[in-house]
Design a protein around this motif. Structure first.
Motif, mmCIF file in Angstrom:
data_model
loop_
_atom_site.group_PDB
_atom_site.id
_atom_site.type_symbol
_atom_site.label_atom_id
_atom_site.label_comp_id
_atom_site.label_asym_id
_atom_site.label_seq_id
_atom_site.Cartn_x
_atom_site.Cartn_y
_atom_site.Cartn_z
ATOM 1 N N ASN A 192 0.845 -1.197 0.000
ATOM 2 C CA ASN A 192 0.000 0.000 0.000
ATOM 3 C C ASN A 192 0.880 1.247 0.000
ATOM 4 O OD1 ASN A 192 -2.274 1.536 -0.056
ATOM 5 N ND2 ASN A 192 -2.926 1.089 2.050
ATOM 6 N N LEU A 193 1.474 1.516 -1.161
ATOM 7 C CA LEU A 193 2.465 2.594 -1.247
ATOM 8 C C LEU A 193 1.883 3.979 -0.998
ATOM 9 C CD1 LEU A 193 4.778 1.563 -4.253
ATOM 10 C CD2 LEU A 193 4.944 0.928 -1.859
ATOM 11 N N GLN A 194 0.558 4.108 -1.024
ATOM 12 C CA GLN A 194 -0.061 5.403 -0.717
ATOM 13 C C GLN A 194 0.414 5.905 0.642
ATOM 14 O OE1 GLN A 194 -4.508 5.542 -1.514
ATOM 15 N NE2 GLN A 194 -4.317 3.464 -0.763
ATOM 16 N N VAL A 195 0.647 4.963 1.548
ATOM 17 C CA VAL A 195 0.987 5.325 2.928
ATOM 18 C C VAL A 195 2.309 6.100 2.951
ATOM 19 C CG1 VAL A 195 1.471 4.403 5.223
ATOM 20 C CG2 VAL A 195 -0.313 3.364 3.820
ATOM 21 N N GLY A 196 3.363 5.475 2.453
ATOM 22 C CA GLY A 196 4.681 6.114 2.449
ATOM 23 C C GLY A 196 4.713 7.366 1.585
ATOM 24 N N GLN A 197 3.907 7.359 0.516
ATOM 25 C CA GLN A 197 3.891 8.513 -0.387
ATOM 26 C C GLN A 197 3.237 9.743 0.249
ATOM 27 O OE1 GLN A 197 2.039 6.674 -3.844
ATOM 28 N NE2 GLN A 197 3.909 5.574 -4.410
ATOM 29 N N SER A 198 2.621 9.576 1.420
ATOM 30 C CA SER A 198 2.014 10.717 2.112
ATOM 31 C C SER A 198 3.071 11.652 2.701
ATOM 32 C CB SER A 198 1.155 10.229 3.288
ATOM 33 O OG SER A 198 0.190 9.318 2.859
ATOM 34 N N PHE A 199 4.281 11.124 2.937
ATOM 35 C CA PHE A 199 5.304 11.913 3.632
ATOM 36 C C PHE A 199 6.188 12.677 2.640
ATOM 37 C CE2 PHE A 199 4.134 8.386 6.360
ATOM 38 C CZ PHE A 199 3.816 9.059 7.525
ATOM 39 N N ASN A 200 6.810 13.726 3.162
ATOM 40 C CA ASN A 200 7.699 14.516 2.318
ATOM 41 C C ASN A 200 9.128 13.971 2.447
ATOM 42 O OD1 ASN A 200 9.045 16.427 0.880
ATOM 43 N ND2 ASN A 200 7.956 18.175 1.772
ATOM 44 N N ILE A 201 9.368 12.883 1.770
ATOM 45 C CA ILE A 201 10.653 12.192 1.889
ATOM 46 C C ILE A 201 11.770 13.035 1.252
ATOM 47 C CG2 ILE A 201 11.922 10.068 1.332
ATOM 48 C CD1 ILE A 201 9.677 9.624 3.382
ATOM 49 N N ALA A 202 11.445 13.764 0.190
ATOM 50 C CA ALA A 202 12.477 14.579 -0.470
ATOM 51 C C ALA A 202 13.019 15.655 0.474
ATOM 52 C CB ALA A 202 11.920 15.206 -1.739
ATOM 53 N N ALA A 203 12.124 16.238 1.291
ATOM 54 C CA ALA A 203 12.584 17.266 2.239
ATOM 55 C C ALA A 203 13.561 16.654 3.243
ATOM 56 C CB ALA A 203 11.393 17.879 2.961
ATOM 57 N N LEU A 204 13.341 15.406 3.566
ATOM 58 C CA LEU A 204 14.225 14.726 4.533
ATOM 59 C C LEU A 204 15.533 14.246 3.908
ATOM 60 C CD1 LEU A 204 11.885 12.402 6.639
ATOM 61 C CD2 LEU A 204 13.166 14.395 7.440
ATOM 62 N N THR A 205 15.490 13.891 2.630
ATOM 63 C CA THR A 205 16.653 13.207 2.061
ATOM 64 C C THR A 205 17.490 14.066 1.113
ATOM 65 O OG1 THR A 205 15.304 12.279 0.278
ATOM 66 C CG2 THR A 205 15.542 10.945 2.257
ATOM 67 N N LEU A 206 16.965 15.216 0.676
ATOM 68 C CA LEU A 206 17.704 16.163 -0.171
ATOM 69 C C LEU A 206 18.362 15.507 -1.393
ATOM 70 C CD1 LEU A 206 19.463 18.350 2.587
ATOM 71 C CD2 LEU A 206 17.298 18.809 1.379
ATOM 72 N N PRO A 207 17.572 14.866 -2.242
ATOM 73 C CA PRO A 207 18.171 14.181 -3.398
ATOM 74 C C PRO A 207 18.984 15.129 -4.298
ATOM 75 C CG PRO A 207 15.765 14.267 -3.589
ATOM 76 C CD PRO A 207 16.106 14.697 -2.203
ATOM 77 N N GLU A 208 18.642 16.425 -4.277
ATOM 78 C CA GLU A 208 19.338 17.370 -5.164
ATOM 79 C C GLU A 208 20.790 17.619 -4.756
ATOM 80 O OE1 GLU A 208 16.812 17.995 -3.156
ATOM 81 O OE2 GLU A 208 17.298 19.733 -1.903
ATOM 82 N N ARG A 209 21.160 17.183 -3.553
ATOM 83 C CA ARG A 209 22.546 17.384 -3.115
ATOM 84 C C ARG A 209 23.514 16.385 -3.761
ATOM 85 N NH1 ARG A 209 20.615 21.046 -0.396
ATOM 86 N NH2 ARG A 209 21.374 21.803 1.603
ATOM 87 N N LYS A 210 22.962 15.347 -4.300
ATOM 88 C CA LYS A 210 23.807 14.265 -4.814
ATOM 89 C C LYS A 210 24.418 14.669 -6.155
ATOM 90 C CE LYS A 210 21.173 10.574 -5.927
ATOM 91 N NZ LYS A 210 20.516 9.307 -5.621
ATOM 92 N N THR A 211 25.730 14.523 -6.305
ATOM 93 C CA THR A 211 26.349 14.880 -7.586
ATOM 94 C C THR A 211 26.894 13.655 -8.317
ATOM 95 O OG1 THR A 211 28.377 15.392 -6.384
ATOM 96 C CG2 THR A 211 26.958 17.249 -6.926
#
Ligand SMILES: Nc1nc2c(c(=O)[nH]1)N[C@H]1C(S)=C(S)[C@@H](COP(=O)(O)OP(=O)(O)OC[C@H]3O[C@@H](n4cnc5c(=O)[nH]c(N)nc54)[C@H](O)[C@@H]3O)O[C@H]1N2
Ligand SMILES: Nc1nc2c(c(=O)[nH]1)N[C@H]1C(S)=C(S)[C@@H](COP(=O)(O)OP(=O)(O)OC[C@H]3O[C@@H](n4cnc5c(=O)[nH]c(N)nc54)[C@H](O)[C@@H]3O)O[C@H]1N2
Ligand code: SF4
Ligand SMILES: [Mo]
Length: 668
Positions: free
Chosen positions: A325-344
């Motif tokens: 039930n991926l809807q559950v995890g998709q409710s959270f703002n994971i990008a704000a926590l993990t900062l994918p844009e920092r990865k080079t």
């Protein structure tokens, strides 16, 4: 903190139970169920109760350890962190950040456990693992069919006329669904269980279907054939809301019911009965993870999805192909926590083939492995190769609560806290959609520290401390950002202890799918975009008489390695003496062929490895089937993964843990 507190079970499990934890004189003395939790209602399993023992155990890791001349010695946190950061700095300049591998699994379902990814992204991007040992094949399959993997709300079961539990060991792994099955049955719902092993859920079923391991796709094809013959399909759904039905019709022509009977071991009458049951909707299907851990696993789940779709059970109350039930995890703002844009920089290995990745990587070679929330030396397939791979790397760092098989091969072991020693919020994208609050209730023993503290310390030393200069509450609020409009904030959650996330109780009820075509896709455009064949197929496991006849001659039995009753994977064996030996469960025909009786000492083996244990005969298992529960520790006989294959599932995202041929011999 003395008193009784509401908390959450952090274990990787369908149920994410609410807990009631009693603290006396600064110690956890009892873990019970929280009877005010709307779904779990005060009932928990032994694994949850034993979180008390996990927390208070005298075997806890208390200090940072460094291996010197093959022996662990206690060092200070300062020394451990300085040395690890120094090595990471050197790796970053000399080889690039992808020379570090982050090996992990999902042992703790806390939101802040995602912070490890923030750390590695800020560091510059490491070699990451993709796919999943657990449910990867099925998640990818449902993404091809529906565009996402969503389940119905637990209480929707009461709208079903019939419930089919297909390859899920509910009584053992998903106890609150088991309770609901019992309740639904009392209201007149028919229960069908399809499984090669006559498990406890099968014992309460109205109909038990014993299927040959790995052959469920063929069974779904047989049921679809009968459904169409009987004219029980949902024409309106097929015509308006799907694409590729003609490919399914063509596929169904390529095999006869007689052949299906032979391959699956399921009688023709049973297949017809199942077709009538699916046609008499709403029929709810609970898919387990068992049958997708095969080389044909993705295709198997897709064929069952197709059956659910053709019979008109998608998007209706009481229906659904309920897997994750991926809807559950998709409710959270994971990008704000993990900062994918920092990865080079980035590189990926699949979870299944991490050992091969480590051994074969060049440009750069793997110089360091950091393990969090995982125990790859027992849980990842083909243990002998995994061990060799981990031992080949210069620096292995393991964040752990206990001296596991993986920690044993580390150079640095960093002691971490358990659930009751740190604040977090817990959810799982598997079954219900409540998020539970879990406060810090007791101080950690010795010098054990939360994972978050360790990341923060390393980040400061590596020059990105600013990205970690937040309190736990600030991080939690980051992850919850976006949910305010639904009334969910950290404050309300702290007050209410658990809250329902804004997810659909009946997914796909508007028939708007997240696929490229916007329709349900029997033939997947997404698969085609990924360069794969999007058509449904007839497909066997990789290790079977049909696909590998020579291997099957040498190793004639199919080995399942299902989840243990009393342990969550490897997490409880060291705390329960009765579990510290290997039990080999075999079907009756094997006992006869090999002259084995209960209690005999025997060896199970194939080209990858061997394991010794005591025989137990299963009265009602499918022929030629053996089971050894997963999760056992090296010192208690060894992980069954010495026998399993690291081959990936058909769609590349899942494991083939149960797709494994073996032989067995009595040891005199
Ligand atoms: N007690 C306990 N509960 C757990 C866990 C645990 O370790 N212990 N782990 C949790 C986690 S992480 C997960 S992923 C879930 C997994 O939950 P389940 O999906 O229930 O897990 P499995 O143990 O894989 O059991 C699956 C069932 O599939 C059956 N099976 C195997 N092969 C086939 C096949 O080819 N066809 C069919 N039809 N059936 C097949 C097995 O006999 C078994 O009954 O459980 C969670 N709950
Ligand atoms: N043969 C076979 N293999 C399997 C399976 C199978 O059915 N058969 N099942 C597969 C499945 S479904 C799954 S999900 C995986 C699970 O694989 P893992 O997640 O690797 O298994 P666990 O035994 O739960 O081990 C996790 C480790 O994490 C540690 N841990 C717990 N909490 C924390 C924490 O907060 N921080 C840190 N740093 N560590 C923590 C625990 O002490 C434990 O040693 O195994 C897979 N492997
Ligand atoms: S392991 Fe699962 S069933 Fe047991 S207490 Fe935890 S969440 Fe509940
Ligand atoms: Mo899992």
């Amino acid at each position: 903190m003395d008193g009784v507190h509401i908390s959450s079970c952090p274990l990787n499990c369908w149920d994410t139970c609410g807990l009631k934890v009693t603290i006396e004189r600064g110690k956890v003395v009892k873990v019970d169920g929280d009877d005010t939790h709307p779904i779990t209602q005060g009932k928990i399993c032994g694994r949850g109760r034993m979180l008390e023992a996990r927390t208070n155990s005298s075997k806890r890791l208390l200090y940072p350890l460094k291996k010197i001349n093959g022996q662990f010695v206690q060092i200070s946190w300062k020394q451990a962190l300085d040395e690890i950061a120094e090595k990471m700095e050197e790796i970053r300049t000399k080889y690039g950040t992808t020379a570090v591998l982050h090996s992990h699994d999902y042992a703790n379902s806390g939101l802040l456990k995602n912070i490890d990814r923030r750390f590695f992204n800020c560091y510059g991007g490491v070699t990451e693992l993709t796919g999943s040992l657990c449910w990867g094949a099925g998640i990818e399959a449902q993404t091809w069919d529906f565009g996402n993997a969503y389940s119905h709300a637990p209480e929707d079961i009461y709208h079903s006329k019939h419930v089919v539990v297909w390859g899920r060991n509910v009584a053992r792994t998903n106890m609150h669904l088991f309770q609901q099955l019992q309740a639904a049955k009392k209201r007149g719902t028919t229960l069908v269980v399809i499984d090669p092993i006559f498990n406890q859920t099968a014992q309460i079923a109205d109909m038990y279907v014993s299927v040959a391991p790995g052959m469920d796709g063929f069974l779904a094809v047989g049921i679809m054939k009968e459904l169409l013959r009987l004219g029980l399909e949902d024409r309106s759904f097929i015509e308006n809301d799907t694409i590729g039905f003609e490919d399914v019709e063509a596929l169904l022509q390529t095999i006869t019911l007689e052949e299906i009977e032979q391959i699956t071991g399921v009688a023709r009458d049973t297949i017809t009965l199942l077709a009538r049951l699916y046609g008499n909707r709403p029929t709810m299907t609970y898919l387990g993870l068992g049958m997708q851990r095969y080389a044909n696993g993705g295709n198997t789940i897709r064929l069952i999805d197709a059956l659910v779709a053709i019979s008109g059970n998608v998007g209706i109350p009481g229906g659904g192909a309920n897997f994750g039930n991926l809807q559950v995890g998709q409710s959270f703002n994971i990008a704000a926590l993990t900062l994918p844009e920092r990865k080079t920089a980035s590189r990926t290995f699949t979870m299944m083939k991490q050992a091969e990745g480590i051994l074969e990587a060049t440009a750069p070679e793997i110089k360091m492995i950091i393990v969090t929330c995982g125990n790859p030396l027992t849980q990842v397939p083909n243990t002998n190769v995994v061990k060799k791979a981990f031992q080949s790397v210069e620096t292995v760092v393991v964040f752990e609560q206990f001296m596991t098989d993986t920690a044993e091969v580390a150079h640095y072991v960093l002691p971490t806290t358990t659930v009751f020693e740190e604040e977090d919020i817990y959810y799982s994208s598997m079954y219900h959609a409540y998020v539970n609050y879990g406060p810090a209730l007791v101080p950690p023993p010795g010098e054990a520290k939360p994972d978050l503290w360790i990341w923060t310390q390393l980040a400061e030393r590596l020059g990105f401390g600013a990205d970690f200069a937040f309190s736990r509450d600030e991080f939690l609020a980051m992850g919850l950002s976006g949910l305010e409009k639904h009334g969910i904030t950290l404050e309300t959650l702290k007050q209410k202890k658990r809250m329902l996330l804004p997810v659909k109780a009946v997914p796909w009820d508007d028939y708007r799918f997240q696929t490229p075509s916007g329709k349900y896709e029997f033939t997947s455009l997404l698969a085609e975009q990924k360069g794969m064949d999007g058509k449904l197929r007839l497909m066997y496991p990789a290790e079977s008489e049909m696909t590998a006849p020579e291997l099957a001659k040498k190793y004639p039995y199919r080995l399942l390695t299902i989840h243990p009753l009393r342990s969550n994977h490897s997490q409880h064996y060291h705390l329960i003496e009765a579990m510290q030996s290997i039990k080999i469960e075999i079907s009756k025909d094997i006992a006869e062929e090999k002259g084995l009786v209960n209690g005999d000492l025997a060896k199970v083996f194939n080209d990858r490895g061997e394991l010794v244990g005591r025989v137990k005969i299963l009265a009602n298992a499918h022929a030629k089937t053996i089971n050894i529960d997963e999760g056992q520790w090296g010192k208690f006989g060894g992980s069954v993964n010495v026998l399993t294959s690291d081959r990936e599932s058909d769609n590349g995202q899942g494991s083939t843990l149960y797709d494994c041929l073996v032989n067995i011999e009595k040891i005199e």
